[in-house]
Design a protein around this motif. Structure first.
Motif, mmCIF file in Angstrom:
data_model
loop_
_atom_site.group_PDB
_atom_site.id
_atom_site.type_symbol
_atom_site.label_atom_id
_atom_site.label_comp_id
_atom_site.label_asym_id
_atom_site.label_seq_id
_atom_site.Cartn_x
_atom_site.Cartn_y
_atom_site.Cartn_z
ATOM 1 N N LYS A 188 3.729 -10.532 -3.355
ATOM 2 C CA LYS A 188 3.785 -11.241 -2.079
ATOM 3 C C LYS A 188 2.842 -12.436 -2.120
ATOM 4 O O LYS A 188 1.794 -12.396 -2.762
ATOM 5 C CB LYS A 188 3.369 -10.333 -0.915
ATOM 6 N N GLY A 191 6.107 -5.491 2.634
ATOM 7 C CA GLY A 191 5.972 -4.653 1.439
ATOM 8 C C GLY A 191 5.014 -3.495 1.634
ATOM 9 O O GLY A 191 4.507 -2.943 0.665
ATOM 10 N N THR A 192 4.752 -3.105 2.883
ATOM 11 C CA THR A 192 3.808 -2.029 3.168
ATOM 12 C C THR A 192 4.552 -0.721 3.450
ATOM 13 O O THR A 192 5.764 -0.701 3.640
ATOM 14 C CB THR A 192 2.898 -2.397 4.347
ATOM 15 N N ASN A 193 3.822 0.387 3.484
ATOM 16 C CA ASN A 193 4.377 1.722 3.619
ATOM 17 C C ASN A 193 4.642 2.058 5.088
ATOM 18 O O ASN A 193 3.697 2.176 5.861
ATOM 19 C CB ASN A 193 3.411 2.736 3.009
ATOM 20 N N VAL A 253 -0.418 -7.103 -1.237
ATOM 21 C CA VAL A 253 0.552 -6.321 -1.983
ATOM 22 C C VAL A 253 1.012 -7.188 -3.148
ATOM 23 O O VAL A 253 1.269 -8.386 -2.965
ATOM 24 C CB VAL A 253 1.758 -5.947 -1.079
ATOM 25 N N ILE A 307 11.916 -13.035 3.142
ATOM 26 C CA ILE A 307 12.085 -11.901 2.245
ATOM 27 C C ILE A 307 13.341 -12.035 1.412
ATOM 28 O O ILE A 307 14.334 -12.596 1.840
ATOM 29 C CB ILE A 307 12.107 -10.557 3.013
ATOM 30 N N ASP A 322 7.959 -13.380 -0.234
ATOM 31 C CA ASP A 322 8.097 -12.880 -1.594
ATOM 32 C C ASP A 322 7.704 -13.961 -2.596
ATOM 33 O O ASP A 322 7.915 -15.144 -2.355
ATOM 34 C CB ASP A 322 9.527 -12.443 -1.869
ATOM 35 N N ASN A 346 13.657 -6.698 -2.292
ATOM 36 C CA ASN A 346 12.584 -6.105 -1.507
ATOM 37 C C ASN A 346 12.961 -4.698 -1.047
ATOM 38 O O ASN A 346 12.162 -3.776 -1.118
ATOM 39 C CB ASN A 346 12.256 -6.994 -0.309
ATOM 40 N N THR A 347 14.190 -4.514 -0.568
ATOM 41 C CA THR A 347 14.633 -3.212 -0.090
ATOM 42 C C THR A 347 14.662 -2.201 -1.225
ATOM 43 O O THR A 347 14.224 -1.060 -1.061
ATOM 44 C CB THR A 347 16.021 -3.319 0.576
ATOM 45 N N LEU A 368 8.862 -3.571 5.910
ATOM 46 C CA LEU A 368 9.736 -3.932 4.787
ATOM 47 C C LEU A 368 9.426 -5.352 4.334
ATOM 48 O O LEU A 368 9.243 -5.612 3.147
ATOM 49 C CB LEU A 368 11.201 -3.813 5.190
ATOM 50 N N VAL A 415 12.905 -2.151 -4.077
ATOM 51 C CA VAL A 415 11.534 -1.812 -4.467
ATOM 52 C C VAL A 415 10.875 -0.955 -3.399
ATOM 53 O O VAL A 415 10.240 0.056 -3.686
ATOM 54 C CB VAL A 415 10.704 -3.089 -4.735
ATOM 55 N N TRP A 416 11.044 -1.328 -2.155
ATOM 56 C CA TRP A 416 10.454 -0.614 -1.024
ATOM 57 C C TRP A 416 10.950 0.826 -0.974
ATOM 58 O O TRP A 416 10.184 1.755 -0.769
ATOM 59 C CB TRP A 416 10.812 -1.370 0.239
#
Length: 162
Positions: free
Chosen positions: A109, A77-79, A106, A33, A160, A38-39, A74, A41-42
């Motif tokens: 990714k 990239g999922t909720n 996602v 990652i 990523d 990533n953080t 994280l 955007v997440w």
């Protein structure tokens, strides 16, 4: 059946998922990652706060009860607040020469198939040669790999795009 992972804050997050191929299940590998991007955007996508994103205890928890830690979500990239949003193989298909693994993807990714002949060795996984991978776009996609021996296990890992 998904497995919760032990999470190490941001540097390396282990994702565990079940991959059924040749009739067996296997854990996923560490995801690669880009921590800062990533953080950011997440947090924007899912309303994760800085306090949560920087808290190892929160990252190790599974707030949506889907069997995947918040930190592993994280990396994928999922909720972390939706049990239906997770990295998981949703379908498999075997032929005499191939194994097909379907995963919800996602955007941003890359999804890569790895194999192992020894589930007791966590370092025994390797990407196929040539690589079997695809770039996510938010839809369910299928990765089709050459089928190994009956004792070959498969998994899908994510990283990523950048």
């Amino acid at each position: 059946m998904d497995r919760d992972a032990n999470s190490r804050p941001f540097m390396l997050v282990r994702l565990f998922l079940v991959v059924l191929a040749c009739g067996v299940a296997a854990p996923a590998a560490p995801a690669q990652i880009d921590t800062a991007l990533n953080t950011t955007v997440w947090k924007m996508l899912y309303g994760v706060t800085d306090a949560q994103a920087n808290d190892p205890a929160w990252l190790a928890r599974d707030d949506d009860g889907d069997g995947i830690s918040n930190g592993a979500e994280l990396a994928a990239g999922t909720n972390p607040f939706s049990a239906s949003s997770k990295l998981a193989v949703t379908a498999t298909a075997l032929t005499g020469t191939t194994v097909a693994l379907s995963v919800p993807t996602v955007s941003g990714k890359i999804y890569v198939v790895q194999s192992s002949t020894d589930l007791t060795n966590p370092n025994g996984w390797s990407s196929l040669s040539p690589n079997v991978q695809l770039t996510g776009d938010g839809t369910v996609k299928t990765l089709t790999a050459p089928r190994g021996t009956a004792a070959t296990f498969y998994r899908v890992v994510t990283q990523d795009v950048d």
